[in-house]
Design an enzyme around this catalytic site. Structure first.
Site, PDB file in Angstrom:
ATOM      1  N   PRO A   1      -5.455 -27.504   0.873  1.00  0.00           N
ATOM      2  CA  PRO A   1      -4.320 -26.869   1.559  1.00  0.00           C
ATOM      3  C   PRO A   1      -4.359 -27.277   3.023  1.00  0.00           C
ATOM      4  CG  PRO A   1      -6.092 -25.264   1.189  1.00  0.00           C
ATOM      5  CD  PRO A   1      -6.523 -26.561   0.546  1.00  0.00           C
TER       6      PRO A   1
ATOM      7  N   CYS B   1      -9.835 -19.968   7.394  1.00  0.00           N
ATOM      8  CA  CYS B   1      -9.170 -20.487   8.600  1.00  0.00           C
ATOM      9  C   CYS B   1      -9.924 -20.040   9.866  1.00  0.00           C
ATOM     10  CB  CYS B   1      -7.713 -20.035   8.660  1.00  0.00           C
ATOM     11  SG  CYS B   1      -6.885 -20.687  10.110  1.00  0.00           S
TER      12      CYS B   1
ATOM     13  N   LYS C   1     -10.909 -19.754  -0.863  1.00  0.00           N
ATOM     14  CA  LYS C   1     -11.367 -20.875  -0.037  1.00  0.00           C
ATOM     15  C   LYS C   1     -12.056 -20.293   1.195  1.00  0.00           C
ATOM     16  CE  LYS C   1     -10.039 -25.294   1.949  1.00  0.00           C
ATOM     17  NZ  LYS C   1      -9.959 -25.034   3.407  1.00  0.00           N
TER      18      LYS C   1
ATOM     19  N   GLY D   1      -9.207 -33.205   2.394  1.00  0.00           N
ATOM     20  CA  GLY D   1      -8.165 -32.831   3.338  1.00  0.00           C
ATOM     21  C   GLY D   1      -7.742 -33.987   4.224  1.00  0.00           C
ATOM     22  N   ARG D   2      -8.435 -34.135   5.368  1.00  0.00           N
ATOM     23  CA  ARG D   2      -7.962 -35.079   6.387  1.00  0.00           C
ATOM     24  C   ARG D   2      -7.870 -36.515   5.895  1.00  0.00           C
ATOM     25  NH1 ARG D   2     -12.282 -33.061  10.529  1.00  0.00           N
ATOM     26  NH2 ARG D   2     -13.307 -32.789   8.508  1.00  0.00           N
TER      27      ARG D   2
HETATM   28  C1  LIG Z   1      -3.998 -30.193   9.601  1.00  0.00           C
HETATM   29  C2  LIG Z   1      -4.879 -29.274   8.810  1.00  0.00           C
HETATM   30  C3  LIG Z   1      -4.353 -28.099   8.315  1.00  0.00           C
HETATM   31  C4  LIG Z   1      -5.161 -27.229   7.552  1.00  0.00           C
HETATM   32  N1  LIG Z   1      -4.590 -26.105   7.003  1.00  0.00           N
HETATM   33  C5  LIG Z   1      -5.326 -25.354   6.149  1.00  0.00           C
HETATM   34  C6  LIG Z   1      -4.725 -24.276   5.421  1.00  0.00           C
HETATM   35  O1  LIG Z   1      -3.531 -24.011   5.537  1.00  0.00           O
HETATM   36  N2  LIG Z   1      -5.523 -23.559   4.592  1.00  0.00           N
HETATM   37  C7  LIG Z   1      -6.861 -23.840   4.424  1.00  0.00           C
HETATM   38  O2  LIG Z   1      -7.532 -23.165   3.656  1.00  0.00           O
HETATM   39  N3  LIG Z   1      -7.436 -24.854   5.083  1.00  0.00           N
HETATM   40  C8  LIG Z   1      -6.706 -25.620   5.906  1.00  0.00           C
HETATM   41  N4  LIG Z   1      -7.282 -26.701   6.513  1.00  0.00           N
HETATM   42  C9  LIG Z   1      -8.687 -27.039   6.203  1.00  0.00           C
HETATM   43  C10 LIG Z   1      -8.763 -28.055   5.043  1.00  0.00           C
HETATM   44  O3  LIG Z   1      -8.210 -27.510   3.862  1.00  0.00           O
HETATM   45  C11 LIG Z   1     -10.216 -28.500   4.776  1.00  0.00           C
HETATM   46  O4  LIG Z   1     -10.976 -27.373   4.423  1.00  0.00           O
HETATM   47  C12 LIG Z   1     -10.863 -29.139   6.007  1.00  0.00           C
HETATM   48  O5  LIG Z   1      -9.987 -30.066   6.619  1.00  0.00           O
HETATM   49  C13 LIG Z   1     -12.161 -29.854   5.612  1.00  0.00           C
HETATM   50  O6  LIG Z   1     -11.937 -30.852   4.654  1.00  0.00           O
HETATM   51  P1  LIG Z   1     -11.824 -32.425   5.059  1.00  0.00           P
HETATM   52  O7  LIG Z   1     -13.085 -32.779   5.775  1.00  0.00           O
HETATM   53  O8  LIG Z   1     -11.659 -33.121   3.748  1.00  0.00           O
HETATM   54  O9  LIG Z   1     -10.645 -32.551   5.962  1.00  0.00           O
HETATM   55  C14 LIG Z   1      -6.521 -27.545   7.308  1.00  0.00           C
HETATM   56  C15 LIG Z   1      -7.031 -28.734   7.835  1.00  0.00           C
HETATM   57  C16 LIG Z   1      -6.242 -29.583   8.564  1.00  0.00           C
HETATM   58  C17 LIG Z   1      -6.836 -30.866   9.093  1.00  0.00           C
END
Ligand SMILES: Cc1cc2nc3c(=O)[nH]c(=O)nc-3n(C[C@H](O)[C@H](O)[C@H](O)COP(=O)(O)O)c2cc1C
Length: 308
Positions: free
Chosen positions: A14, A97, A136, A219-220
């Site tokens: 998400p 969050c 989460k 995510g990213r």
């Molecule tokens: C732009 C952005 C928006 C995010 N929005 C949410 C969100 O709405 N809900 C959530 O649980 N995590 C949110 N996250 C966290 C991601 O879901 C994820 O847990 C975090 O980026 C780590 O994973 P990654 O290293 O693969 O990016 C967000 C992350 C980013 C970069």
């Protein structure tokens, strides 16, 4: 209720302002087995806030898909889940969050400090919503408490837990500590979805192999390159890395445009900024795209760059 059976181990995270329906469809096309909406305020949903309601739009092709809610009042969360959750496969609770604004209101990762409330929220949702309830979370608020927390969540009836292996205090700094994901996996029997810093096929394999987690969430890396799902699946199957061409990367932007015909110029620009990252020569393209006055102007710039 159990977490759905998925066709592979890859889940799109998400992400606020990123994981909308067109983006989820694009990631699914390239191999994500499941996706989640961005976090949506339960309070805003029950107050009929139009923007929040628009985040909860899904379609049959989007399934399996999870609706991610944030809130701290169990009854409000149930009302929101019942109002917009019918077409979702899973209802997910955001206990991760780290943002100051969210934490100040007692939402997101702030709830990691309130184990009784976490238990109650999950138990009430499990009782009243006819859907698997997932969570989460981060590994803790200031300190790592993942092992205690996942036990509370499993006991309350959670169907699966995504663990982003950083504390709230860490925000996005340092490296996610995958050892915590292994510790969590070892103490519960529900699926654990490992998350944090998967950036390549090799790191996806390492997260799965080193923790034994059931799924991984990305995510990213997906935000900048939805082809990562395809690349990881190919690596799992063959051990080989796919080299993506400039044409393919630019092609993805056109694909996004066709999936999101009624999107806005700022949204299309954001997608183009993300998807062009890392392409040689792209900084000057991104600069021109920022100044483009219309989607047609963007398309022309992208086409020219593709053919250069
Ligand atoms: C732009 C952005 C928006 C995010 N929005 C949410 C969100 O709405 N809900 C959530 O649980 N995590 C949110 N996250 C966290 C991601 O879901 C994820 O847990 C975090 O980026 C780590 O994973 P990654 O290293 O693969 O990016 C967000 C992350 C980013 C970069």
């Amino acid at each position: 209720m159990n977490f759905p059976k998925l066709k592979n181990k890859l889940i799109l995270a998400p992400m606020e302002d990123v994981s909308n329906l067109p983006f989820r469809l694009l990631c699914k096309k390239y191999g994500a087995a499941m996706a989640y909406t961005q976090q949506i305020s339960a309070v805003a949903l029950i107050r009929n806030n139009l923007k929040s309601l628009s985040f909860a739009v899904t379609s049959p092709k989007d399934c399996p898909v999870g609706l991610q809610l944030f809130g701290r009042n169990p009854d409000v969360l149930v009302e929101a889940a019942k109002k917009v959750g019918a077409n979702f496969d899973v209802i997910d609770l955001n206990f991760g969050c780290p943002s100051k604004k969210v934490v100040a209101q007692g939402y997101g990762s702030a709830l990691l400090k309130e184990k009784d409330r976490i238990h109650k929220i999950i138990a009430v949702l499990v009782k009243h919503c006819n859907k698997p309830i997932t969570v989460k979370m981060r590994s803790g608020f200031k300190q790592v408490e993942a092992v205690k927390l996942v036990k509370v969540m499993e006991d309350a009836g959670a169907a699966a837990i995504t663990l982003h292996a950083r504390t709230q205090a860490q925000k996005y700094s340092g490296k996610a500590d995958w050892g915590i994901i292994k510790e969590a996996k070892d103490v519960v029997s529900i699926p654990i979805i490992g998350n944090g810093d998967v950036t390549s096929p090799e790191s996806a394999k390492e997260l799965l192999d080193s923790t034994g987690c059931d799924f991984i969430m990305i995510g990213r890396a997906a935000m900048n390159n939805p082809l990562i799902f395809r690349d990881i699946l190919h690596f799992f199957k063959t051990g080989k890395i796919i080299e993506t061409s400039k044409e393919e990367k630019i092609g993805l932007i056109f694909e996004y445009f066709s999936l999101d015909p009624s999107g806005s110029l700022p949204k299309w620009k954001m997608v183009a900024q993300h998807f062009t990252k890392g392409i040689p020569g792209s900084p000057s393209l991104r600069d021109k795209l920022t100044k483009a006055a219309s989607k047609e102007a963007m398309e022309q710039l992208l086409q020219e760059f593709k053919e250069k």
